[in-house]
Design a protein around this motif. Sequence first.
Motif, PDB file in Angstrom:
ATOM      1  N   PHE A 308      51.688  -5.966  16.481  1.00  0.00           N
ATOM      2  CA  PHE A 308      52.885  -6.702  16.895  1.00  0.00           C
ATOM      3  C   PHE A 308      54.090  -5.779  16.914  1.00  0.00           C
ATOM      4  O   PHE A 308      54.875  -5.755  17.878  1.00  0.00           O
ATOM      5  N   LEU A 309      54.255  -5.001  15.848  1.00  0.00           N
ATOM      6  CA  LEU A 309      55.379  -4.068  15.779  1.00  0.00           C
ATOM      7  C   LEU A 309      55.242  -2.953  16.812  1.00  0.00           C
ATOM      8  O   LEU A 309      56.243  -2.456  17.338  1.00  0.00           O
ATOM      9  N   LEU A 310      54.004  -2.564  17.098  1.00  0.00           N
ATOM     10  CA  LEU A 310      53.760  -1.546  18.114  1.00  0.00           C
ATOM     11  C   LEU A 310      54.369  -1.968  19.446  1.00  0.00           C
ATOM     12  O   LEU A 310      54.920  -1.153  20.182  1.00  0.00           O
ATOM     13  N   ARG A 311      54.306  -3.236  19.737  1.00  0.00           N
ATOM     14  CA  ARG A 311      54.780  -3.749  21.025  1.00  0.00           C
ATOM     15  C   ARG A 311      56.264  -4.077  21.020  1.00  0.00           C
ATOM     16  O   ARG A 311      56.862  -4.218  22.085  1.00  0.00           O
ATOM     17  N   THR A 312      56.881  -4.203  19.830  1.00  0.00           N
ATOM     18  CA  THR A 312      58.236  -4.753  19.817  1.00  0.00           C
ATOM     19  C   THR A 312      59.304  -3.840  19.207  1.00  0.00           C
ATOM     20  O   THR A 312      60.425  -3.818  19.670  1.00  0.00           O
ATOM     21  N   ASN A 313      58.994  -3.110  18.178  1.00  0.00           N
ATOM     22  CA  ASN A 313      60.052  -2.437  17.431  1.00  0.00           C
ATOM     23  C   ASN A 313      59.568  -1.110  16.860  1.00  0.00           C
ATOM     24  O   ASN A 313      58.954  -1.072  15.797  1.00  0.00           O
ATOM     25  N   PHE A 314      59.837  -0.006  17.541  1.00  0.00           N
ATOM     26  CA  PHE A 314      59.353   1.282  17.055  1.00  0.00           C
ATOM     27  C   PHE A 314      60.036   1.730  15.767  1.00  0.00           C
ATOM     28  O   PHE A 314      59.368   2.195  14.846  1.00  0.00           O
ATOM     29  N   LEU A 316      61.213   0.110  13.224  1.00  0.00           N
ATOM     30  CA  LEU A 316      60.658  -0.605  12.066  1.00  0.00           C
ATOM     31  C   LEU A 316      59.215  -0.196  11.818  1.00  0.00           C
ATOM     32  O   LEU A 316      58.810   0.027  10.670  1.00  0.00           O
ATOM     33  N   LEU A 317      58.432  -0.095  12.879  1.00  0.00           N
ATOM     34  CA  LEU A 317      57.041   0.360  12.745  1.00  0.00           C
ATOM     35  C   LEU A 317      56.995   1.748  12.126  1.00  0.00           C
ATOM     36  O   LEU A 317      56.196   2.009  11.211  1.00  0.00           O
ATOM     37  N   ASN A 318      57.831   2.633  12.594  1.00  0.00           N
ATOM     38  CA  ASN A 318      57.870   4.002  12.091  1.00  0.00           C
ATOM     39  C   ASN A 318      58.196   4.028  10.600  1.00  0.00           C
ATOM     40  O   ASN A 318      57.554   4.730   9.818  1.00  0.00           O
ATOM     41  N   PHE A 319      59.165   3.222  10.208  1.00  0.00           N
ATOM     42  CA  PHE A 319      59.563   3.181   8.798  1.00  0.00           C
ATOM     43  C   PHE A 319      58.436   2.640   7.917  1.00  0.00           C
ATOM     44  O   PHE A 319      58.092   3.227   6.889  1.00  0.00           O
ATOM     45  N   LEU A 320      57.849   1.522   8.311  1.00  0.00           N
ATOM     46  CA  LEU A 320      56.811   0.898   7.492  1.00  0.00           C
ATOM     47  C   LEU A 320      55.591   1.787   7.345  1.00  0.00           C
ATOM     48  O   LEU A 320      55.018   1.909   6.248  1.00  0.00           O
ATOM     49  N   LEU A 321      55.170   2.431   8.434  1.00  0.00           N
ATOM     50  CA  LEU A 321      53.966   3.265   8.359  1.00  0.00           C
ATOM     51  C   LEU A 321      54.229   4.568   7.614  1.00  0.00           C
ATOM     52  O   LEU A 321      53.333   5.110   6.980  1.00  0.00           O
ATOM     53  N   LYS A 322      55.448   5.071   7.678  1.00  0.00           N
ATOM     54  CA  LYS A 322      55.795   6.251   6.879  1.00  0.00           C
ATOM     55  C   LYS A 322      55.732   5.914   5.392  1.00  0.00           C
ATOM     56  O   LYS A 322      55.238   6.704   4.576  1.00  0.00           O
ATOM     57  N   VAL A 323      56.259   4.749   5.027  1.00  0.00           N
ATOM     58  CA  VAL A 323      56.207   4.322   3.630  1.00  0.00           C
ATOM     59  C   VAL A 323      54.762   4.138   3.183  1.00  0.00           C
ATOM     60  O   VAL A 323      54.374   4.576   2.093  1.00  0.00           O
ATOM     61  N   ARG A 324      53.966   3.491   4.046  1.00  0.00           N
ATOM     62  CA  ARG A 324      52.561   3.264   3.710  1.00  0.00           C
ATOM     63  C   ARG A 324      51.826   4.590   3.519  1.00  0.00           C
ATOM     64  O   ARG A 324      51.022   4.742   2.586  1.00  0.00           O
ATOM     65  N   ALA A 325      52.075   5.552   4.406  1.00  0.00           N
ATOM     66  CA  ALA A 325      51.405   6.863   4.307  1.00  0.00           C
ATOM     67  C   ALA A 325      51.820   7.597   3.033  1.00  0.00           C
ATOM     68  O   ALA A 325      51.018   8.265   2.393  1.00  0.00           O
ATOM     69  N   ALA A 326      53.099   7.470   2.668  1.00  0.00           N
ATOM     70  CA  ALA A 326      53.597   8.164   1.481  1.00  0.00           C
ATOM     71  C   ALA A 326      53.029   7.562   0.208  1.00  0.00           C
ATOM     72  O   ALA A 326      52.892   8.254  -0.820  1.00  0.00           O
ATOM     73  N   CYS A 327      52.690   6.283   0.237  1.00  0.00           N
ATOM     74  CA  CYS A 327      52.193   5.599  -0.964  1.00  0.00           C
ATOM     75  C   CYS A 327      50.702   5.812  -1.197  1.00  0.00           C
ATOM     76  O   CYS A 327      50.204   5.476  -2.276  1.00  0.00           O
ATOM     77  N   ARG A 328      50.037   6.347  -0.221  1.00  0.00           N
ATOM     78  CA  ARG A 328      48.581   6.495  -0.385  1.00  0.00           C
ATOM     79  C   ARG A 328      48.232   7.749  -1.181  1.00  0.00           C
ATOM     80  O   ARG A 328      48.969   8.707  -1.196  1.00  0.00           O
TER      81      ARG A 328
END
Length: 328
Positions: A308-314, A316-328
């Motif tokens: 959904f974010l891929l289609r609508t808001n880069f 926000l998508l960029n921020f959330l996935l960066k946070v997710r990657a950093a937490c792993r």
Amino acid sequence: MPLITVIVPIYNAENYLDKCICSIINQTYTNFELLLINDGSTDSSDAICNKYAFNDKRIKVYDIENHGVGHARNVGIQQSKGEWLAFVDSDDYLGDSDYLSHLIKGCSYAGTDLCITKGYIKSNKERNVFTESGCGFDTGYILKHIVGYNDIYLSPWGRLYKSSLIKSYNIEFPEDFHYAEDCCFNLEYMLHVSKPYIADTSAYYYRENVASITHSYRPYHHYLLCLEKLFSYYPMYRKFYDIKEINDYFIGFHLVGNSLSILQELYDKPYKYKERKLTIRELRGLFNLKDVDYRVYCNNYVNRLKLFLLRTNFPLLNFLLKVRAACR
């Protein structure tokens, strides 16, 4: 007896090559040429190929620089003289000496332009795609079954292709990416098939080699190139074959599955902000081509949110996935 050209692309296959070649030259159907395309191997594959070619005039060896399996198969097509073409991977083998005989029998019926085996054997376990064999079916029936086996069964082996059809429509394996190039070849070929035939054999032994190119690392742009090529076929297949399996294959397996893989790749590796933004813009364009709800192919809410974010808001998508990657 029609001439069959058997094409074997080879790259560092010394552990499997003897069994592969022996299974071909020991076929009861003898009117074939065997083209061994050595794609820049660095092991003893070349010596093994030449050993067999020295003793069997049906065998021709072509040594080329390493450009990938798609290019190697294309070289084989260009050098082929047969009325029918067959592909065998160098780490696989034919488990029945009548394998080619079963296939060529299916090609003898008037109008047949594709003969396909009813299944294959993987890790000594038979896997039949078709329950019926020994007769012809329409192309839609064939597609309905094989796209459901998208992990393997759109590979080029396990069938005979009509050489004149390939050459008249200039059908080739894509060479600019190394993922699902065999699917693209088959999708192009199937657009021109009028009468397929199912042979009563499951004697192709597929060996799952975890070190092969099929399981090797690929950067995200390989997926993008593949998706763009695949979706050039999607409108035509939707027009001619209105079956659920077409959407399952193009939308579920490739669009959703590979988009999620690309997203993971973009944030698992140190790509720059502009690279991510450009890639996601291209993915958005592909999503706009569809006319079905992609969400039905997401098996959890996290993936639905990502797409959904891929289609609508880069941003926000960029921020959330960066946070997710950093937490792993």
